[in-house]
Write a protein that holds these residues in place. Sequence first.
Motif, mmCIF file in Angstrom:
data_model
loop_
_atom_site.group_PDB
_atom_site.id
_atom_site.type_symbol
_atom_site.label_atom_id
_atom_site.label_comp_id
_atom_site.label_asym_id
_atom_site.label_seq_id
_atom_site.Cartn_x
_atom_site.Cartn_y
_atom_site.Cartn_z
ATOM 1 N N VAL A 57 0.821 -1.227 0.000
ATOM 2 C CA VAL A 57 0.000 0.000 0.000
ATOM 3 C C VAL A 57 0.854 1.275 0.000
ATOM 4 O O VAL A 57 0.558 2.211 -0.747
ATOM 5 N N PRO A 58 1.943 1.337 0.785
ATOM 6 C CA PRO A 58 2.738 2.572 0.724
ATOM 7 C C PRO A 58 3.316 2.836 -0.674
ATOM 8 O O PRO A 58 3.571 3.991 -1.028
ATOM 9 N N ILE A 59 3.507 1.788 -1.463
ATOM 10 C CA ILE A 59 3.997 1.978 -2.838
ATOM 11 C C ILE A 59 2.841 2.423 -3.733
ATOM 12 O O ILE A 59 2.934 3.408 -4.469
ATOM 13 N N ALA A 60 1.709 1.707 -3.651
ATOM 14 C CA ALA A 60 0.538 2.050 -4.472
ATOM 15 C C ALA A 60 0.044 3.461 -4.152
ATOM 16 O O ALA A 60 -0.450 4.175 -5.022
ATOM 17 N N ARG A 61 0.177 3.860 -2.888
ATOM 18 C CA ARG A 61 -0.266 5.193 -2.457
ATOM 19 C C ARG A 61 0.390 6.305 -3.299
ATOM 20 O O ARG A 61 -0.262 7.269 -3.695
ATOM 21 N N GLU A 62 1.676 6.147 -3.595
ATOM 22 C CA GLU A 62 2.364 7.202 -4.356
ATOM 23 C C GLU A 62 1.790 7.322 -5.768
ATOM 24 O O GLU A 62 1.655 8.416 -6.301
ATOM 25 N N GLU A 63 1.443 6.168 -6.372
ATOM 26 C CA GLU A 63 0.839 6.212 -7.709
ATOM 27 C C GLU A 63 -0.570 6.798 -7.638
ATOM 28 O O GLU A 63 -0.995 7.547 -8.520
ATOM 29 N N MET A 64 -1.287 6.483 -6.546
ATOM 30 C CA MET A 64 -2.618 7.083 -6.373
ATOM 31 C C MET A 64 -2.509 8.600 -6.290
ATOM 32 O O MET A 64 -3.311 9.328 -6.868
ATOM 33 N N ILE A 65 -1.516 9.090 -5.569
ATOM 34 C CA ILE A 65 -1.359 10.544 -5.431
ATOM 35 C C ILE A 65 -1.001 11.146 -6.794
ATOM 36 O O ILE A 65 -1.576 12.143 -7.223
ATOM 37 N N ARG A 66 -0.057 10.528 -7.494
ATOM 38 C CA ARG A 66 0.324 11.051 -8.821
ATOM 39 C C ARG A 66 -0.870 11.071 -9.760
ATOM 40 O O ARG A 66 -1.124 12.044 -10.455
#
Length: 403
Positions: free
Chosen positions: A276-285
């Motif tokens: 999730v901490p990795i996917a979170r960055e793509e969600m923000i972008r």
Amino acid sequence: MSFRYDPFDPAVMADPPAYYRVLREQYPVYYLEQWDTYALSRFADIWKVLEVNDGTFVASEGTLPSAAVLAAHNDGPVPDPPLHPLPFHANFDAPLYDEVRRATATPFRPRKIAALATRIRELANERLDVLLPRGHFDLTAEYAGIVAASVVCDLVGLPTDLAGDVLATVNAGSLAEPGSGVEVADARPGYLDHLIPVVARRRAGEGDEVPIADNLLGYRLPDGAALTDHEAAVQMLGVFIGGTETVPKIVAHGLWELSSRPDQLAAVTEDVAATVPIAREEMIRYCAPAQWFARTLRRPFTLHGITIRPGQRIISLIASANRDEREYPAPDDFVWNRPIERLLAFGRGQHFCLGSHLARLEITIMVTEWLRRVPEFHVDAARASRPPSSFQWGWNSIPVEVG
Ligand code: HEM
């Protein structure tokens, strides 16, 4: 030949990425004559401009000036606004800006934010306890919106049962007329109706500590004056609005993107603590709704051979930077684990988002708790809505059905 970009044009805001593609490719420094403003669209240019912190770029006309402000053209540098009554501090340059920002920043230090994890997890699970038995609900407003607004209530000293009210007030305020934009700060009385009583209460020494309000009450302007209740409340607007309006749209839209790619959803669900901490960055972008922020020049600045003069403005199209193919290959694809070495979604430099640690923590927890508890969900795409405003393009409403 007839290409025309204008952030206040409803046709543009109905599909901004299509315009950004043309801007990045053909007009990286695009002049908007009506507003005497240049639009910057490439990641590398915005990265370079926002790191300039020597007074060349100031927000003396606001970071989100309305069309009425931009319609008046300046002959030269715009001075800081008058001290009384004090407008939102972002309109000042250092040192006043930095001092007031520091007063509002105490609860946002990384260690203070980390200590909120348990509270945020509880809030997320309380919402899921209410919503999941219903089967259908709004993922943006009823799940992520209420959790984010509850955290804002904690931070600004309001009771949590006002979270729904805070969320509705902020969302209504952000639905600017696409043709005109919004006036930030004082023009939003609904917000101040919530915040002024908090400041007044703390001035009277009543109730629990509210570090943001308490620091503002202790602050003295360069001429020695203290802030009035109204002035202190205005300085709290950044937290009130920033904390409420962005995170819910990213959580809900991000989960939607995952759900429409079952292979990615499966990969992320497999080991949430790691993924999730990795996917979170793509969600923000991919999902961050803010489109642009403005600055007014105090000194000349040259970019791609174009010299922007003092008094003229730039708008940094950070939503375009998030989709710049020069920084992110295949930028319109959502790829949960794409490498993201640099990100402009939280801004950069002097006005860098005060709430970035909180935003990241909230998104991580809300996405994690959702994936832990909701094995199957389906978004009703036909009923989802992303109303256009001049500076935002985000999913205000995402109806979801849980299995
Ligand atoms: C993922 C969610 C968020 C995103 C993408 C985001 C993005 C941004 C950006 C781009 C700016 C800079 C604006 C500029 O350069 O003019 C900003 C400023 C700010 N943000 Fe956020 N934000 C988020 C969440 C939050 C949260 C949770 C809070 C607080 C609870 C917050 C509070 C603020 C404040 C107070 C500022 C103004 C900073 C200043 O001018 O001193 N934001 N945000």
